[in-house]
Scaffold this motif. Structure first.
Motif, short mmCIF file in Angstrom:
data_model
loop_
_atom_site.label_atom_id
_atom_site.label_comp_id
_atom_site.label_asym_id
_atom_site.label_seq_id
_atom_site.Cartn_x
_atom_site.Cartn_y
_atom_site.Cartn_z
N ILE A 147 9.59 2.97 -3.91
CA ILE A 147 8.32 2.78 -4.30
C ILE A 147 8.06 1.60 -3.63
CG2 ILE A 147 6.96 2.70 -6.16
CD1 ILE A 147 8.87 5.13 -6.29
N ASN A 173 -4.38 -6.28 0.47
CA ASN A 173 -3.53 -6.04 -0.64
C ASN A 173 -1.96 -6.87 -0.30
OD1 ASN A 173 -4.93 -4.73 -1.27
ND2 ASN A 173 -4.85 -2.88 -0.43
N PHE A 193 3.55 -6.32 -7.08
CA PHE A 193 4.06 -4.76 -7.60
C PHE A 193 5.67 -4.57 -7.39
CE2 PHE A 193 5.66 -0.65 -7.21
CZ PHE A 193 4.60 0.45 -7.94
N ASP A 194 6.69 -5.74 -6.86
CA ASP A 194 7.74 -5.82 -6.99
C ASP A 194 8.30 -6.84 -7.81
OD1 ASP A 194 8.80 -3.69 -5.54
OD2 ASP A 194 8.49 -4.50 -3.48
N ASN A 195 7.27 -6.85 -8.54
CA ASN A 195 7.57 -8.73 -9.36
C ASN A 195 8.14 -9.67 -8.77
OD1 ASN A 195 7.66 -7.02 -11.79
ND2 ASN A 195 9.01 -6.17 -11.17
N GLU A 218 3.07 -3.09 4.65
CA GLU A 218 3.76 -1.63 3.78
C GLU A 218 4.82 -1.98 4.12
OE1 GLU A 218 1.39 1.33 1.98
OE2 GLU A 218 0.05 0.46 1.20
N ASP A 269 -0.47 -8.45 -3.58
CA ASP A 269 -0.34 -6.96 -4.37
C ASP A 269 0.93 -5.99 -4.42
OD1 ASP A 269 -2.62 -8.11 -5.73
OD2 ASP A 269 -3.55 -6.52 -4.44
N ILE A 270 1.05 -5.96 -2.70
CA ILE A 270 2.48 -5.10 -2.68
C ILE A 270 3.52 -6.04 -3.09
CG2 ILE A 270 3.16 -4.09 -0.98
CD1 ILE A 270 0.94 -4.02 0.51
N ASN A 291 4.14 -0.50 -3.48
CA ASN A 291 3.05 -0.28 -4.31
C ASN A 291 2.53 1.34 -4.81
OD1 ASN A 291 0.80 -1.70 -4.21
ND2 ASN A 291 -0.33 -1.21 -2.56
N ASP A 292 3.22 1.13 -5.57
CA ASP A 292 3.42 2.80 -6.60
C ASP A 292 3.34 3.70 -5.46
OD1 ASP A 292 3.19 3.58 -9.43
OD2 ASP A 292 0.35 3.71 -9.22
N LEU A 293 3.92 3.71 -4.18
CA LEU A 293 3.79 4.86 -3.90
C LEU A 293 5.17 5.52 -3.21
CD1 LEU A 293 1.16 4.06 -0.93
CD2 LEU A 293 0.74 5.96 -2.75
N ASP A 294 6.01 6.45 -3.42
CA ASP A 294 6.71 6.79 -3.67
C ASP A 294 6.98 7.60 -2.10
OD1 ASP A 294 9.22 7.54 -4.03
OD2 ASP A 294 8.85 9.67 -6.01
#
Length: 269
Positions: A69, A187, A194-196, A119, A190-191, A71-74
Motif C-alpha cells: 500500500i 505530497n 500515511f505509513d505512520n 511513490e 503525506d506519503i 499512499n492508499d494505493l494497492d
C-alpha cells in the motif's frame, strides 16, 4: 574479516546501466566483497529499459504476489532475479508496472522529474524490506546508493524499528551528487505519514528536495561513505559535521574496512 551478509540497495548497477559513479561504485564494492567470500546480494528496480532476455531475468514466484500500500494505493510487487554477468552474485529486481515499466528512468520526455518519484522510491524501499523478510535472509549490513534508495534508513528507523527481523542490521549510506535539483511532489510528507511516520522528527526533511532525503539517510545511517571525490557543498558540509563514522572516497585497498568497522558499531538507539 569473518564472512558477512551484505545487501546493496541501488537504483543503478553496471551492466544494466552505463558506467557512472553509482552504477560502477556498487558493482566494484559488491564484486570485491563477494570475491572475499561474503554473501553479497543486490536489489534494484526493474526499469523498463532493462532487457530481460539479454540479462536472463526470471520471476521468483514464491517471492512475488505481495501487494504494497503506497499512499492508499494497492500496488502489486513482482520479484525477478538474475546472476550478475560473469559472477555468481544474485541481483533481485523490484518490478511494478505502474512505477517502473516506463522506458525513461527518472525524467519524462521534457526532462522533468517524474511527479511520482517519491511513490516509486517508497515502493522500492518497502519492496526490498518485505522481500528479504520473505526470503528469511537477514543481512548484517545494508549498503544504500542514490536518492531512490535513501528512504530505506527512514523506514528502518521508524515503522520497522520494532521488527525483530531487522534489529541487528547496520546501515551504510554512500553519498552521491545524483539528484541535485530534483524535487519530489508536494505530497511527500503525506506519503510518509500515511505509513505512520512522524515527519516532524525527520530533522533534515525541511523541504521536498532529493538532497533532503539524502541528508536524512546520512543522519540515520551507522556509517557514511563518499561515493564521489567531490560532493555538493551542502552534502559535503553535512558529511563533515555528522559524528557518524565516515569513510572518504573508496579506494580498492580500504573497501574491507568499511564493512568491518561498520559491523563493530553499536546499533543506534
Amino acid at each position: 574479516m569473518s564472512s558477512k551478509r551484505i545487501l546493496h540497495v541501488t537504483s543503478e548497477l553496471v551492466p544494466y546501466f552505463n558506467e557512472n559513479p553509482i552504477s560502477s561504485g556498487v558493482y566494484n564494492l559488491a564484486k570485491q566483497m563477494f570475491a572475499q567470500g561474503n554473501d553479497v546480494r543486490i536489489f534494484m528496480p526493474r526499469f523498463g529499459m532493462i532487457n530481460e532476455r539479454r540479462f536472463q531475468l526470471h520471476e521468483v514466484i514464491r517471492l512475488s504476489g505481495m501487494n504494497l500500500i503506497i499512499n492508499d494505493l494497492d500496488q502489486p510487487l513482482v520479484i525477478k532475479v538474475a546472476s550478475l554477468p560473469g559472477e555468481r552474485m544474485q541481483v533481485y529486481f523490484i518490478e511494478n508496472q505502474e512505477y517502473f515499466k516506463r522506458k525513461a528512468i527518472y525524467h519524462d520526455n521534457s526532462n522533468q522529474w517524474f511527479e511520482d518519484n517519491d511513490e516509486r522510491s517508497v515502493f522500492f524501499t518497502k519492496g526490498v524490506l518485505e522481500t528479504i523478510k520473505k526470503l528469511n535472509w537477514v543481512p548484517d549490513i545494508i549498503h544504500i546508493h542514490g536518492w531512490m534508495a535513501s528512504f530505506l534508513p527512514i523506514y528502518l528507523r521508524t515503522i520497522y524499528a520494532n521488527d525483530a527481523f531487522f534489529n541487528d542490521i547496520k546501515i551504510i549510506t554512500s553519498v552521491y551528487n545524483h539528484g541535485d535539483g530534483g524535487l519530489f511532489s508536494e505530497n511527500l510528507k503525506d506519503i510518509l505519514e500515511f505509513d505512520n511516520i512522524d515527519t516532524s522528527k525527520l530533522q533534515f526533511l525541511t523541504d521536498n528536495s532529493y538532497t533532503s532525503i539524502i541528508k536524512q539517510a546520512m543522519n540515520d545511517s551507522d556509517s557514511i561513505v563518499k561515493g564521489e571525490e567531490v560532493l555538493l557543498d551542502e552534502l559535503e558540509d553535512l558529511f563533515n559535521k555528522l559524528d557518524t563514522p565516515k569513510f572518504g572516497f573508496v579506494q580498492d585497498e580500504n573497501v574491507e574496512n568499511i564493512y568491518q568497522d561498520t559491523n563493530e558499531i553499536n546499533i543506534q538507539e
